[in-house]
Write a protein that holds these residues in place. Sequence first.
Motif, PDB file in Angstrom:
ATOM      1  N   VAL A   4       0.770  -1.294   0.025  1.00 46.97           N
ATOM      2  CA  VAL A   4      -0.030  -0.003   0.133  1.00 46.97           C
ATOM      3  C   VAL A   4       1.050   1.192   0.041  1.00 46.97           C
ATOM      4  O   VAL A   4       1.859   1.425   0.785  1.00 46.97           O
ATOM      5  N   LEU A   5       0.645   2.001  -0.987  1.00 49.06           N
ATOM      6  CA  LEU A   5       1.533   3.240  -1.209  1.00 49.06           C
ATOM      7  C   LEU A   5       0.525   4.462  -0.728  1.00 49.06           C
ATOM      8  O   LEU A   5      -0.519   4.543  -1.125  1.00 49.06           O
ATOM      9  N   LEU A   6       1.005   5.203   0.456  1.00 51.18           N
ATOM     10  CA  LEU A   6       0.073   6.252   0.809  1.00 51.18           C
ATOM     11  C   LEU A   6       0.779   7.519   0.037  1.00 51.18           C
ATOM     12  O   LEU A   6       2.247   7.742   0.191  1.00 51.18           O
ATOM     13  N   THR A   7       0.029   8.422  -0.344  1.00 54.44           N
ATOM     14  CA  THR A   7       0.478   9.825  -0.876  1.00 54.44           C
ATOM     15  C   THR A   7      -0.284  10.967  -0.232  1.00 54.44           C
ATOM     16  O   THR A   7      -1.428  10.764  -0.219  1.00 54.44           O
ATOM     17  N   TYR A   8       0.654  11.654   0.394  1.00 49.81           N
ATOM     18  CA  TYR A   8       0.028  12.873   0.895  1.00 49.81           C
ATOM     19  C   TYR A   8      -0.422  13.689   0.039  1.00 49.81           C
ATOM     20  O   TYR A   8      -0.056  14.139  -0.815  1.00 49.81           O
ATOM     21  N   LYS A   9      -1.793  14.419   0.378  1.00 47.84           N
ATOM     22  CA  LYS A   9      -2.620  15.330  -0.437  1.00 47.84           C
ATOM     23  C   LYS A   9      -2.481  16.643   0.393  1.00 47.84           C
ATOM     24  O   LYS A   9      -3.107  17.755  -0.161  1.00 47.84           O
ATOM     25  N   ALA A  10      -1.790  16.623   1.300  1.00 40.54           N
ATOM     26  CA  ALA A  10      -1.776  18.040   2.262  1.00 40.54           C
ATOM     27  C   ALA A  10      -0.361  18.470   2.614  1.00 40.54           C
ATOM     28  O   ALA A  10       0.384  17.526   2.495  1.00 40.54           O
ATOM     29  N   PRO A  11      -0.105  19.438   3.003  1.00 39.22           N
ATOM     30  CA  PRO A  11       1.313  19.937   3.588  1.00 39.22           C
ATOM     31  C   PRO A  11       1.679  18.953   4.794  1.00 39.22           C
ATOM     32  O   PRO A  11       0.569  18.513   5.458  1.00 39.22           O
ATOM     33  N   VAL A  12       2.866  18.706   4.744  1.00 46.64           N
ATOM     34  CA  VAL A  12       3.338  18.014   5.680  1.00 46.64           C
ATOM     35  C   VAL A  12       3.089  18.302   7.318  1.00 46.64           C
ATOM     36  O   VAL A  12       2.588  17.611   8.151  1.00 46.64           O
ATOM     37  N   GLU A  13       2.933  19.851   7.532  1.00 42.37           N
ATOM     38  CA  GLU A  13       2.525  20.308   8.739  1.00 42.37           C
ATOM     39  C   GLU A  13       1.154  19.813   9.122  1.00 42.37           C
ATOM     40  O   GLU A  13       0.798  19.338  10.318  1.00 42.37           O
ATOM     41  N   GLU A  14       0.374  19.451   8.236  1.00 41.64           N
ATOM     42  CA  GLU A  14      -1.180  19.004   8.556  1.00 41.64           C
ATOM     43  C   GLU A  14      -0.924  17.437   8.894  1.00 41.64           C
ATOM     44  O   GLU A  14      -1.857  17.146   9.758  1.00 41.64           O
ATOM     45  N   VAL A  15      -0.094  16.885   8.088  1.00 38.38           N
ATOM     46  CA  VAL A  15      -0.186  15.342   8.145  1.00 38.38           C
ATOM     47  C   VAL A  15       0.669  15.110   9.621  1.00 38.38           C
ATOM     48  O   VAL A  15      -0.036  14.148  10.352  1.00 38.38           O
ATOM     49  N   ASP A  16       1.554  15.861  10.056  1.00 36.21           N
ATOM     50  CA  ASP A  16       2.189  15.936  11.427  1.00 36.21           C
ATOM     51  C   ASP A  16       1.064  16.073  12.316  1.00 36.21           C
ATOM     52  O   ASP A  16       1.241  15.493  13.386  1.00 36.21           O
ATOM     53  N   TYR A  17       0.144  16.813  12.311  1.00 32.89           N
ATOM     54  CA  TYR A  17      -0.787  16.779  13.290  1.00 32.89           C
ATOM     55  C   TYR A  17      -1.614  15.617  13.694  1.00 32.89           C
ATOM     56  O   TYR A  17      -1.871  15.380  14.725  1.00 32.89           O
ATOM     57  N   LEU A  18      -2.014  14.954  12.801  1.00 33.77           N
ATOM     58  CA  LEU A  18      -2.729  13.530  12.902  1.00 33.77           C
ATOM     59  C   LEU A  18      -1.726  12.483  12.830  1.00 33.77           C
ATOM     60  O   LEU A  18      -2.095  11.110  13.154  1.00 33.77           O
ATOM     61  N   LEU A  19      -0.399  12.601  12.715  1.00 34.66           N
ATOM     62  CA  LEU A  19       0.595  11.650  12.843  1.00 34.66           C
ATOM     63  C   LEU A  19       0.697  10.632  13.986  1.00 34.66           C
ATOM     64  O   LEU A  19       0.466   9.636  13.885  1.00 34.66           O
ATOM     65  N   PRO A  20       0.146  11.230  15.370  1.00 32.24           N
ATOM     66  CA  PRO A  20      -0.038  10.217  16.600  1.00 32.24           C
ATOM     67  C   PRO A  20      -1.287   9.235  16.320  1.00 32.24           C
ATOM     68  O   PRO A  20      -1.035   7.949  16.497  1.00 32.24           O
ATOM     69  N   ASP A  21      -2.309   9.841  15.580  1.00 37.33           N
ATOM     70  CA  ASP A  21      -3.380   8.865  15.338  1.00 37.33           C
ATOM     71  C   ASP A  21      -3.055   7.867  14.475  1.00 37.33           C
ATOM     72  O   ASP A  21      -3.302   6.743  14.506  1.00 37.33           O
ATOM     73  N   HIS A  22      -2.498   8.390  13.314  1.00 39.04           N
ATOM     74  CA  HIS A  22      -2.267   7.265  12.333  1.00 39.04           C
ATOM     75  C   HIS A  22      -1.040   6.219  12.867  1.00 39.04           C
ATOM     76  O   HIS A  22      -1.348   5.109  12.559  1.00 39.04           O
ATOM     77  N   ALA A  23      -0.161   6.745  13.621  1.00 44.81           N
ATOM     78  CA  ALA A  23       0.750   5.684  14.300  1.00 44.81           C
ATOM     79  C   ALA A  23       0.131   4.773  15.061  1.00 44.81           C
ATOM     80  O   ALA A  23       0.365   3.574  14.971  1.00 44.81           O
ATOM     81  N   LYS A  24      -0.709   5.156  15.650  1.00 44.70           N
ATOM     82  CA  LYS A  24      -1.702   4.302  16.698  1.00 44.70           C
ATOM     83  C   LYS A  24      -2.487   3.259  15.888  1.00 44.70           C
ATOM     84  O   LYS A  24      -2.658   1.811  15.875  1.00 44.70           O
ATOM     85  N   TRP A  25      -2.980   3.652  14.728  1.00 44.72           N
ATOM     86  CA  TRP A  25      -3.752   2.751  13.775  1.00 44.72           C
ATOM     87  C   TRP A  25      -2.752   1.779  13.070  1.00 44.72           C
ATOM     88  O   TRP A  25      -3.210   0.789  13.118  1.00 44.72           O
ATOM     89  N   VAL A  26      -1.548   2.081  12.710  1.00 41.38           N
ATOM     90  CA  VAL A  26      -0.653   1.292  12.184  1.00 41.38           C
ATOM     91  C   VAL A  26      -0.030   0.262  12.917  1.00 41.38           C
ATOM     92  O   VAL A  26      -0.314  -0.817  12.834  1.00 41.38           O
ATOM     93  N   GLU A  27       0.022   0.785  14.470  1.00 39.25           N
ATOM     94  CA  GLU A  27       0.487  -0.306  15.410  1.00 39.25           C
ATOM     95  C   GLU A  27      -0.694  -1.309  15.793  1.00 39.25           C
ATOM     96  O   GLU A  27      -0.343  -2.446  15.793  1.00 39.25           O
ATOM     97  N   ARG A  28      -1.878  -0.794  15.611  1.00 35.45           N
ATOM     98  CA  ARG A  28      -2.900  -1.714  16.121  1.00 35.45           C
ATOM     99  C   ARG A  28      -3.109  -2.647  14.981  1.00 35.45           C
ATOM    100  O   ARG A  28      -3.023  -3.878  15.327  1.00 35.45           O
ATOM    101  N   HIS A  29      -2.652  -2.487  13.624  1.00 31.46           N
ATOM    102  CA  HIS A  29      -2.841  -3.661  12.580  1.00 31.46           C
ATOM    103  C   HIS A  29      -1.532  -4.568  12.426  1.00 31.46           C
ATOM    104  O   HIS A  29      -1.249  -5.371  12.013  1.00 31.46           O
ATOM    105  N   ILE A  30      -0.497  -3.788  12.910  1.00 27.59           N
ATOM    106  CA  ILE A  30       0.713  -4.666  13.179  1.00 27.59           C
ATOM    107  C   ILE A  30       0.511  -5.537  14.397  1.00 27.59           C
ATOM    108  O   ILE A  30       0.933  -6.935  14.024  1.00 27.59           O
ATOM    109  N   GLN A  31       0.067  -5.209  15.503  1.00 30.04           N
ATOM    110  CA  GLN A  31      -0.164  -5.886  16.465  1.00 30.04           C
ATOM    111  C   GLN A  31      -1.066  -7.152  16.181  1.00 30.04           C
ATOM    112  O   GLN A  31      -0.984  -8.145  16.731  1.00 30.04           O
TER     113      GLN A  31
END
Length: 101
Positions: A4-31
């Motif tokens: 799965v290739l994710l491509t950002y559609k927004a500036p990195v500053e906006e992406v960084d704001y949601l990065l903790p939520d995305h990281a939790k989502w990724v970790e849940r699916h790794i676990q």
Amino acid sequence: MFVVLLTYKAPVEEVDYLLPDHAKWVERHIQAGEFLVAGRQNPRTGGVIITRPMSRTRLNAILCMDPFFVQHLATHQVIEFSPTRTAPELRLLNELLPQSA
């Protein structure tokens, strides 16, 4: 299996704001054993996820809950593939190949 290739559609500053939520989502699916690896692309224009074998329907259900996708910050390009060769170190991860004793 899928890449799965994710491509950002927004500036990195906006992406960084949601990065903790995305990281939790990724970790849940790794676990849960659904994702094998995940990480950022270099340069930082998106990310990459490699999954275990699953149905495309299941993968779509997982991807639609990605906070980046929900907030329209990223798109997902899904590439399905059938591994036919695996390095010995990764053979246990590839359920599609016969396991040697």
